[in-house]
Design a protein around this motif. Sequence first.
Motif, mmCIF file in Angstrom:
data_model
loop_
_atom_site.group_PDB
_atom_site.id
_atom_site.type_symbol
_atom_site.label_atom_id
_atom_site.label_comp_id
_atom_site.label_asym_id
_atom_site.label_seq_id
_atom_site.Cartn_x
_atom_site.Cartn_y
_atom_site.Cartn_z
ATOM 1 N N LEU A 75 96.106 6.185 13.673
ATOM 2 C CA LEU A 75 95.904 5.039 12.795
ATOM 3 C C LEU A 75 97.006 3.997 12.989
ATOM 4 O O LEU A 75 96.721 2.791 13.085
ATOM 5 N N ALA A 76 98.244 4.444 13.077
ATOM 6 C CA ALA A 76 99.359 3.503 13.226
ATOM 7 C C ALA A 76 99.280 2.758 14.555
ATOM 8 O O ALA A 76 99.513 1.537 14.614
ATOM 9 N N SER A 77 98.926 3.475 15.613
ATOM 10 C CA SER A 77 98.842 2.838 16.933
ATOM 11 C C SER A 77 97.706 1.830 16.985
ATOM 12 O O SER A 77 97.829 0.764 17.600
ATOM 13 N N TYR A 78 96.596 2.150 16.317
ATOM 14 C CA TYR A 78 95.473 1.219 16.315
ATOM 15 C C TYR A 78 95.787 0.002 15.445
ATOM 16 O O TYR A 78 95.501 -1.140 15.829
ATOM 17 N N ALA A 79 96.396 0.251 14.304
ATOM 18 C CA ALA A 79 96.718 -0.851 13.387
ATOM 19 C C ALA A 79 97.721 -1.822 14.009
ATOM 20 O O ALA A 79 97.654 -3.035 13.774
ATOM 21 N N SER A 80 98.650 -1.307 14.812
ATOM 22 C CA SER A 80 99.668 -2.157 15.444
ATOM 23 C C SER A 80 99.198 -2.729 16.777
ATOM 24 O O SER A 80 99.966 -3.400 17.469
ATOM 25 N N ARG A 81 97.950 -2.420 17.164
ATOM 26 C CA ARG A 81 97.335 -2.907 18.405
ATOM 27 C C ARG A 81 98.011 -2.365 19.660
ATOM 28 O O ARG A 81 97.889 -2.945 20.749
ATOM 29 N N GLN A 82 98.746 -1.266 19.491
ATOM 30 C CA GLN A 82 99.292 -0.597 20.671
ATOM 31 C C GLN A 82 98.216 0.224 21.379
ATOM 32 O O GLN A 82 98.372 0.581 22.537
ATOM 33 N N TRP A 83 97.149 0.504 20.667
ATOM 34 C CA TRP A 83 96.024 1.276 21.198
ATOM 35 C C TRP A 83 94.741 0.583 20.782
ATOM 36 O O TRP A 83 94.623 0.085 19.648
ATOM 37 N N ASP A 84 93.756 0.533 21.693
ATOM 38 C CA ASP A 84 92.526 -0.205 21.421
ATOM 39 C C ASP A 84 91.402 0.660 20.859
ATOM 40 O O ASP A 84 90.264 0.189 20.701
ATOM 41 N N GLY A 85 91.702 1.935 20.534
ATOM 42 C CA GLY A 85 90.688 2.809 19.960
ATOM 43 C C GLY A 85 89.816 3.514 20.971
ATOM 44 O O GLY A 85 88.922 4.286 20.603
ATOM 45 N N ASP A 86 90.042 3.268 22.255
ATOM 46 C CA ASP A 86 89.295 3.917 23.332
ATOM 47 C C ASP A 86 89.945 5.271 23.613
ATOM 48 O O ASP A 86 91.137 5.343 23.939
ATOM 49 N N ARG A 87 89.176 6.337 23.491
ATOM 50 C CA ARG A 87 89.723 7.674 23.697
ATOM 51 C C ARG A 87 90.397 7.810 25.057
ATOM 52 O O ARG A 87 91.437 8.461 25.189
ATOM 53 N N ASP A 88 89.805 7.188 26.073
ATOM 54 C CA ASP A 88 90.328 7.322 27.427
ATOM 55 C C ASP A 88 91.638 6.579 27.633
ATOM 56 O O ASP A 88 92.300 6.758 28.660
ATOM 57 N N ASP A 93 84.736 -5.473 10.938
ATOM 58 C CA ASP A 93 85.453 -6.568 11.608
ATOM 59 C C ASP A 93 86.597 -6.066 12.478
ATOM 60 O O ASP A 93 87.085 -6.811 13.345
ATOM 61 N N THR A 94 87.050 -4.846 12.251
ATOM 62 C CA THR A 94 88.140 -4.286 13.067
ATOM 63 C C THR A 94 87.683 -3.062 13.858
ATOM 64 O O THR A 94 88.507 -2.273 14.310
ATOM 65 N N CYS A 95 86.371 -2.913 14.029
ATOM 66 C CA CYS A 95 85.817 -1.732 14.703
ATOM 67 C C CYS A 95 86.087 -1.777 16.210
ATOM 68 O O CYS A 95 85.817 -2.786 16.875
ATOM 69 N N ALA A 96 86.589 -0.682 16.752
ATOM 70 C CA ALA A 96 86.910 -0.617 18.181
ATOM 71 C C ALA A 96 85.657 -0.725 19.044
ATOM 72 O O ALA A 96 85.649 -1.412 20.074
ATOM 73 N N PHE A 97 84.579 -0.063 18.612
ATOM 74 C CA PHE A 97 83.347 -0.090 19.404
ATOM 75 C C PHE A 97 82.757 -1.488 19.434
ATOM 76 O O PHE A 97 82.388 -2.002 20.502
ATOM 77 N N PHE A 98 82.651 -2.146 18.296
ATOM 78 C CA PHE A 98 82.046 -3.477 18.275
ATOM 79 C C PHE A 98 82.961 -4.523 18.905
ATOM 80 O O PHE A 98 82.481 -5.535 19.427
ATOM 81 N N ALA A 99 84.265 -4.280 18.877
ATOM 82 C CA ALA A 99 85.173 -5.173 19.607
ATOM 83 C C ALA A 99 84.898 -5.071 21.110
ATOM 84 O O ALA A 99 84.843 -6.087 21.812
ATOM 85 N N ALA A 100 84.704 -3.839 21.594
ATOM 86 C CA ALA A 100 84.382 -3.642 23.008
ATOM 87 C C ALA A 100 83.029 -4.266 23.347
ATOM 88 O O ALA A 100 82.846 -4.845 24.420
ATOM 89 N N ARG A 101 82.057 -4.134 22.427
ATOM 90 C CA ARG A 101 80.750 -4.768 22.631
ATOM 91 C C ARG A 101 80.903 -6.283 22.766
ATOM 92 O O ARG A 101 80.205 -6.931 23.542
ATOM 93 N N GLY A 102 81.842 -6.830 21.991
ATOM 94 C CA GLY A 102 82.049 -8.276 22.027
ATOM 95 C C GLY A 102 82.514 -8.766 23.386
ATOM 96 O O GLY A 102 82.168 -9.882 23.809
ATOM 97 N N TYR A 103 83.299 -7.936 24.087
ATOM 98 C CA TYR A 103 83.778 -8.331 25.408
ATOM 99 C C TYR A 103 82.618 -8.515 26.383
ATOM 100 O O TYR A 103 82.714 -9.271 27.354
ATOM 101 N N GLN A 104 81.500 -7.790 26.151
ATOM 102 C CA GLN A 104 80.361 -7.890 27.050
ATOM 103 C C GLN A 104 79.746 -9.283 27.049
ATOM 104 O O GLN A 104 79.153 -9.711 28.041
ATOM 105 N N GLU A 105 79.874 -9.980 25.922
ATOM 106 C CA GLU A 105 79.235 -11.290 25.802
ATOM 107 C C GLU A 105 79.746 -12.265 26.848
ATOM 108 O O GLU A 105 78.992 -13.110 27.349
#
Length: 711
Positions: free
Chosen positions: A171-184, A214-226
Amino acid sequence: MMLAEETKQQIQQAYRDFLAGRGIRARYGQRMMIAEIAKYVSAIQSHDGERTSPPSACVIEAGTGTGKTLSYLLAMIPLARQLNKKLVISTATVALQDQIVGRDLPDLKEFAKLNISWTLAKGRGRYLCLSRLENKLHEHGQGDSDTMPLFLLEEPSAEAGDNRQFMEELLASYASRQWDGDRDHWPGGIPDETWRQVTTDHRQCTNRHCNYFDTCAFFAARGYQENADVIVANHDLVLADLTLGGGAILPRPEDTLYVFDEAHHLPDKALGHFAASLSLQGTRHWLKQVSQALTRIVPFVPPGSGAARVVDSIGAAARDLDPMLDGVYRYLLTETPWPDEGEEDSDHYRYPQGQIGGGVKELVDAAVIASSTLVRHLNTLLEELEKGFDDRKTSDLDRSTAEAWYPAIGTLQNRAEAGLRLWQSFAAKDEGKGPPTARWLQRESWETGDDITLYSSPVLADSLLYSRLWTRAFGAVLTSATLTALGRFDRLRQRAGLPEESQYIVVPSAFRYAEMATVEVPANAIDPSDAAAFTEALVKALPEIWRDESAVLVLFTSRRQMHDVRDLLAPGFPEQIVTQDDMSKAAVLAHHRERIDRGETSILFGVASFAEGIDLPGAYLRHVIITRLPFSVPNDPIEASLAEWITVRGGNPFMEISVPDASIRLIQAAGRLLRTEDDRGRITILDRRIVSRRYGRLLLDALPPFRRILA
């Protein structure tokens, strides 16, 4: 569509720039592949962005050394831009995905001077679900909480343990944007047990209703596809998107140009997506979990409300289904003509021609009705929960209840729908236009007791791929090093349901096969019909065959035989023989390379997955030994059902199916040897049938033109 002169010039200039930037020469096969793709796409007719010409695909077999990834990227990126379409590159393996994203696309951007962007597409299950993570942390703090219903549906695991600290780090890494929520992208990896608790699927996800949307990792990744020019996916994800109707995860097929690399895997992947299974006792255990979950939701539902009545209906449907499943289990256990104990696959039974008997049919029809009732009531409860998210609708349930319970009920509904698909498939009447559905049973024994699992699968994916993919895609290119069988595309056309208007091209290889390698069948080649005798003969023959060599790959068709041979030879070759089961695939290959780098001998033993997809160029592999011709297992239910159908129609399944498929696998196995134009080595085939049987000659002639040494 006419190929715009600007697009043509862009493709040609990008190719010249790439060659100059990398300091390499143009390859005939590469130029041919670029031209064929451009010709295919430019021939697609459309109006207002919608394809008007008949469905078609461009099928290109391009061997190792062609540089096919560069070819299709150079051609398709400018063409997709001209058409205002999305470009989806789909692969069968993570390794190729990583290569395209980590090497090929960056190289193209740098050396071809193309201003391009790309993204790697993955399913929800590869991304963190913030809602589930927060709920899990809350559960840790609250103990056994009534507000955390989803975790009632999970089997407890000793491996999971109390990992609150690790989840707080996530949670801390995702909140600080050090991690993008992608397991890999998490350093060091995340254990499966932990990850299952903090990710989600499409049934559990509340989408825009979620507080964390609005802060979902999956939908953020979906947004990059646009905005990305290239979306790199895999066959499983493309098929999952098509199963959801197309456009749910990836762009709509109608707006997409696809490239299917490693396309020979696509039909099998499709079969897996459209198959169904159900364990009888396992489902009964799950129904008990449903009842337990329902008792926990009752306090949150107003008595006498529509939602309360639905909860009662779900409980009644689950109670009605349980004894029905018990009756099916007892009937199948006693009335099925199981093979005798001691026979091979005595725990399997396949229904001939997919036809189930009258007694089974009555039970299956009743199960369809009972399962449909359960699914219908679960759908109604989901609709009630969805109303709780919308302030504009009158609902019996408040938002907090909806948020807590929607994922749990979604999980239940997903499981119930999967069971219904199995029962419907068993009950369905085959149309008769193609091979009947394969239907079979498997008895299993677990610590908790015995069980029977029912399986159902289409035998061919042709109609499914045709209706869901080929007729909808704006355009599609299929490529691989092995698409022909015995020199023809017929087998692929049959299995993949390719449209009549499709084009088929074989790109000449840049390899000088006769100068680079030999294919040898020694005088002591063996008839493998007697497994025990074959193992004994291999133990005797192999040391002489690989004598004085340091980099060897020995390929088996049987994992058991591989281990038996290794165990018998290991004392004479300490630390030299390693099987693919000894470590992870990456670790085995790294170990092999390290030994070769130190000037030591390394002998790899592998089965099917090592016959395809491993890359050991130069000194890392000088000799490939193929112990046995790679025919498929004759008792595979899907293969057996297809063979049965061909036989009924007066055909020869061995020559129509088994030999062509073995040809593809043999070419793939031989393809492990030569990876670059500088490689040299030899291939030894120890199965005497390659020279003693008529079909053996067909298999031999279908191999690349190596210099032959036949005893």
